[in-house]
Design a protein around this motif. Structure first.
Motif, PDB file in Angstrom:
ATOM      1  N   THR A   1      30.094  35.381  31.191  1.00  0.00           N
ATOM      2  CA  THR A   1      31.269  36.237  31.324  1.00  0.00           C
ATOM      3  C   THR A   1      31.607  36.961  30.025  1.00  0.00           C
ATOM      4  O   THR A   1      32.183  38.041  30.044  1.00  0.00           O
TER       5      THR A   1
ATOM      6  N   ASN B   1      31.216  33.525  37.943  1.00  0.00           N
ATOM      7  CA  ASN B   1      32.347  33.340  37.031  1.00  0.00           C
ATOM      8  C   ASN B   1      32.113  32.098  36.179  1.00  0.00           C
ATOM      9  O   ASN B   1      32.659  31.023  36.430  1.00  0.00           O
TER      10      ASN B   1
ATOM     11  N   TYR C   1      25.561  32.257  32.753  1.00  0.00           N
ATOM     12  CA  TYR C   1      25.033  32.480  34.091  1.00  0.00           C
ATOM     13  C   TYR C   1      23.783  31.629  34.326  1.00  0.00           C
ATOM     14  O   TYR C   1      22.934  31.505  33.432  1.00  0.00           O
TER      15      TYR C   1
END
Length: 289
Positions: free
Chosen positions: A173, A241, A245
């Motif tokens: 993020t 989120n 990731y």
């Protein structure tokens, strides 16, 4: 090498990838911000970060001479010395879309005025990220805590600035970086692996092993041979989120006939970054995928 990579990336229990460098000191945003230089020229960068280490050097090597370079430290008892090379400037945007400048100082071992031919030693590099201030100066945002190892057959780094810029993407993020492939060919066999570069602004820049990127023995066996193999590892970053990731690693192709390796082809593995261990890992087993 290939068995080692597979054991790291394709274990039946916990798959983990060893970080490329040792534990680092605590990161400090304020300490980084104290470093400001008037420009990102080879002269200014070297004087800022390598003061007292630089030595005159003369080399006769096309790769080294293609970039600004200078010797670091003294020649050792074996006649080996370190030569620092400054790669072309890398320009990228951080997670907020703000421009950043990536400086890469590669360090190669030189013997007898040529880059050392050593398949196992490779080269190292220091990476620095800067932002440009309103007064035209450049302020340090982050850096590698120590030299990062990039392994390549010819003793020079696989990580090139153009490759970074082509593959820069969101890896969390508030994190950008690059997933890039390294590899080498020897005795008719090609081996490659995936590495992830993190370019954070609240931590040190670092690289992490992700897993096997593929292998083939096209130079040894024909396709109709029972010993022939040719497979690849395909990566896909999965935005969600999260601070980091997940990255899916999928294998396709013809696996080697090796009873010591599990049947990993046509299967996918979800690799997640562990910020405590500083590794990409997964607890998924083959049966669960």
């Amino acid at each position: 090498m290939k068995k080692l990579l597979l054991s790291l990336a394709l274990s039946l229990s916990v798959l983990s990838a060893t970080p490329a460098i040792a534990a680092a000191p605590a990161f400090s945003v304020s300490q980084m911000a104290q470093v400001k230089i008037k420009d990102l020229s080879f002269k200014e960068v070297m004087r800022q970060f390598y003061s007292g280490q630089m030595r005159p050097t003369s080399v006769n090597d096309e790769y080294i001479e293609s970039m600004p370079n200078i010797g670091l430290g003294q020649v050792d008892s074996n006649g080996a010395r370190i030569v620092a090379l400054m790669h072309p400037m890398g320009l990228y945007d951080n997670a907020k879309g703000e421009p950043r400048y990536l400086v890469t100082i590669e360090k190669v071992i030189v013997y007898d005025e040529s880059s050392e031919y050593c398949e196992s030693c490779g080269s190292k590099a220091d990476l620095y990220s800067f932002k440009r201030l309103n007064n035209g100066q450049f302020q340090l945002i982050s850096r590698t805590p120590e030299s990062v190892a990039f392994y390549d057959r010819w003793g020079t780094m696989n990580l090139q600035d153009n490759d970074i810029q082509k593959t820069i993407q969101l890896l969390g993020t508030n994190l950008v970086g690059s997933v890039f492939k390294s590899g080498y060919m020897t005795l008719g066999e090609t081996n490659s692996w995936w590495t992830v570069l993190h370019l954070p602004e609240n931590d040190f820049i670092n690289v992490y092993a992700l897993g096997d990127a593929g292998s083939d023995n096209d130079g040894q066996d024909d396709e109709d041979s029972p010993l022939y193999y040719n497979y690849e590892g395909i990566v896909k970053v999965m935005p969600e989120n999260a601070a980091y990731y997940p990255i899916i690693l999928t294998y396709k192709g013809i696996p080697p006939d090796d009873p010591e390796r599990p049947n990993f082809v046509n299967k996918s593995f979800v690799m997640k970054f562990n910020p405590v261990k500083k590794v990409y890992e997964t607890t998924s087993s083959f049966a669960a995928l």
